[in-house]
Write a protein that holds these residues in place. Sequence first.
Motif, PDB file in Angstrom:
ATOM      1  N   ARG A 232       0.814  -1.220   0.000  1.00  0.00           N
ATOM      2  CA  ARG A 232       0.000   0.000   0.000  1.00  0.00           C
ATOM      3  C   ARG A 232       0.850   1.273   0.000  1.00  0.00           C
ATOM      4  NH1 ARG A 232      -2.831  -1.109   5.502  1.00  0.00           N
ATOM      5  NH2 ARG A 232      -0.663  -1.769   5.867  1.00  0.00           N
ATOM      6  N   ASP A 233       2.160   1.130  -0.144  1.00  0.00           N
ATOM      7  CA  ASP A 233       3.058   2.271   0.032  1.00  0.00           C
ATOM      8  C   ASP A 233       3.104   3.242  -1.140  1.00  0.00           C
ATOM      9  OD1 ASP A 233       4.000   1.857   2.596  1.00  0.00           O
ATOM     10  OD2 ASP A 233       5.686   0.611   1.969  1.00  0.00           O
ATOM     11  N   TYR A 234       2.827   2.779  -2.339  1.00  0.00           N
ATOM     12  CA  TYR A 234       3.123   3.588  -3.523  1.00  0.00           C
ATOM     13  C   TYR A 234       1.863   3.835  -4.335  1.00  0.00           C
ATOM     14  CZ  TYR A 234       5.876   5.141  -7.587  1.00  0.00           C
ATOM     15  OH  TYR A 234       6.420   5.864  -8.623  1.00  0.00           O
ATOM     16  N   GLU A 245      -5.059   4.384   4.412  1.00  0.00           N
ATOM     17  CA  GLU A 245      -5.117   3.403   5.498  1.00  0.00           C
ATOM     18  C   GLU A 245      -3.704   3.099   6.004  1.00  0.00           C
ATOM     19  OE1 GLU A 245      -5.681  -1.051   4.749  1.00  0.00           O
ATOM     20  OE2 GLU A 245      -7.691  -0.394   5.318  1.00  0.00           O
ATOM     21  N   ARG A 246      -2.778   2.894   5.083  1.00  0.00           N
ATOM     22  CA  ARG A 246      -1.378   2.633   5.437  1.00  0.00           C
ATOM     23  C   ARG A 246      -0.768   3.858   6.123  1.00  0.00           C
ATOM     24  NH1 ARG A 246       3.276  -0.155   6.796  1.00  0.00           N
ATOM     25  NH2 ARG A 246       5.034   0.344   5.419  1.00  0.00           N
ATOM     26  N   LEU A 247      -1.023   5.040   5.582  1.00  0.00           N
ATOM     27  CA  LEU A 247      -0.447   6.260   6.139  1.00  0.00           C
ATOM     28  C   LEU A 247      -0.903   6.477   7.583  1.00  0.00           C
ATOM     29  CD1 LEU A 247       0.078   9.628   4.448  1.00  0.00           C
ATOM     30  CD2 LEU A 247      -1.293   9.599   6.526  1.00  0.00           C
ATOM     31  N   LYS A 248      -2.180   6.248   7.853  1.00  0.00           N
ATOM     32  CA  LYS A 248      -2.701   6.458   9.203  1.00  0.00           C
ATOM     33  C   LYS A 248      -2.067   5.526  10.222  1.00  0.00           C
ATOM     34  CE  LYS A 248      -7.200   8.438   8.048  1.00  0.00           C
ATOM     35  NZ  LYS A 248      -8.682   8.272   8.101  1.00  0.00           N
ATOM     36  N   TRP A 265       9.640  13.201   3.431  1.00  0.00           N
ATOM     37  CA  TRP A 265       8.967  11.896   3.405  1.00  0.00           C
ATOM     38  C   TRP A 265       7.999  11.848   2.232  1.00  0.00           C
ATOM     39  CZ3 TRP A 265       4.103  10.607   6.616  1.00  0.00           C
ATOM     40  CH2 TRP A 265       3.781   9.246   6.481  1.00  0.00           C
ATOM     41  N   GLY A 266       8.101  10.786   1.433  1.00  0.00           N
ATOM     42  CA  GLY A 266       7.197  10.618   0.304  1.00  0.00           C
ATOM     43  C   GLY A 266       5.751  10.391   0.702  1.00  0.00           C
ATOM     44  N   GLY A 267       5.503  10.131   1.976  1.00  0.00           N
ATOM     45  CA  GLY A 267       4.131  10.016   2.468  1.00  0.00           C
ATOM     46  C   GLY A 267       3.402  11.348   2.475  1.00  0.00           C
ATOM     47  N   LYS A 268       4.150  12.433   2.311  1.00  0.00           N
ATOM     48  CA  LYS A 268       3.537  13.768   2.275  1.00  0.00           C
ATOM     49  C   LYS A 268       3.418  14.285   0.852  1.00  0.00           C
ATOM     50  CE  LYS A 268       4.633  14.927   7.029  1.00  0.00           C
ATOM     51  NZ  LYS A 268       5.353  15.779   7.987  1.00  0.00           N
ATOM     52  N   ASP A 273       4.470   7.985  -1.640  1.00  0.00           N
ATOM     53  CA  ASP A 273       5.562   7.003  -1.684  1.00  0.00           C
ATOM     54  C   ASP A 273       6.003   6.806  -0.239  1.00  0.00           C
ATOM     55  OD1 ASP A 273       7.598   5.359  -2.446  1.00  0.00           O
ATOM     56  OD2 ASP A 273       8.633   6.813  -3.723  1.00  0.00           O
ATOM     57  N   ILE A 274       5.232   6.052   0.506  1.00  0.00           N
ATOM     58  CA  ILE A 274       5.304   6.039   1.968  1.00  0.00           C
ATOM     59  C   ILE A 274       6.597   5.443   2.506  1.00  0.00           C
ATOM     60  CG2 ILE A 274       4.159   5.073   4.031  1.00  0.00           C
ATOM     61  CD1 ILE A 274       1.483   5.518   2.517  1.00  0.00           C
TER      62      ILE A 274
END
Length: 323
Positions: A232-234, A245-248, A265-268, A273-274
């Motif tokens: 679920r990262d990308y 869901e993964r980010l939370k 961070w790629g999550g932002k 790209d978490i």
Amino acid sequence: MNAHLEVGPLNKTFLRLVQISCIVMLSFFNIFDMQNLRTILLPPGYDEYKIRMKQHLLCLMMAYPEHVLNLERSDDGNVYLILKSGAKLLYDDKKNKSLNEKIANPDLQDMMEQIYPLGSIDKLMDVDFDPGRVRIYPLLKEVYGANRQQVQSNLGIVKTDYLNIKFNKSNNAAKALEAVMAELLPLAESRPEIKACVLPFSGTFYYRKIAGTDRLSPHAFGIAIDLAIDKRDYWQWTSREKGEERLKSYPQEIVHIFEKNNFIWGGKWGHFDILHFEYRPEIIMMASYFGNRRNTEEFWYEGAPMDNALTMEYIKKIDEVIR
């Protein structure tokens, strides 16, 4: 008969003082946010573009002190950052561009304009909000290596108990990753949920292009690391719902440790790209020192570290070139 009131300079001043007094009084009753007072008090002709340009250039000069040599304004008004090699980087090409166009053909303003959101988040960014995803390749090549051989010659080893990580020594990138690992790995040993997101590492230096493009990956410069992988990262692997869901569930302590050492961070990113962290001191400095502040033109640099002699020198130079 149409009657009207002539408002002279003294009357305007009086009315302005009444307005300000009312705002201050309302603020005490939580009716008006005092943070908005600064915006209302901004003088006519306030030039946010010029202020942001100065802030962007200051952050770039502070982030790459051994590689940025000077600042120049041409006869036609264009502003350039001058690198040690003599290369000139244009601040603003004055073109209206989509996000993809900015990524493909960026200027310095394109790279710096989106403010990276420091701190914890609990939802995905908007789709076209990708602070740091725009990269100036002439700058990266100047700092970290112009080709595979030069990058490889700049690589150092960040030693950990799990893996020796190849990372670029230039511009303190490897030292920054060492500081991250010194704090993150002991925390991972005591926190299973953090360890599951950190180990095993998925990738560091790898001289390659970003999939589906002709642009080099930041991994090709040895300035990025991918932590433990999850499907679920990308953004291209999963839906936004699954990504959120993964980010939370992602431990924000990991993000905090990286950010305080000048990694984004790629999550932002809206194109999330978490598992991805990238050494980008200019992006973190812009967020840390200026963020969404509304500085005056006179004190556009307010928020920067004023106890640093080199910073003061940069500020003086910027004010000389951009009046």
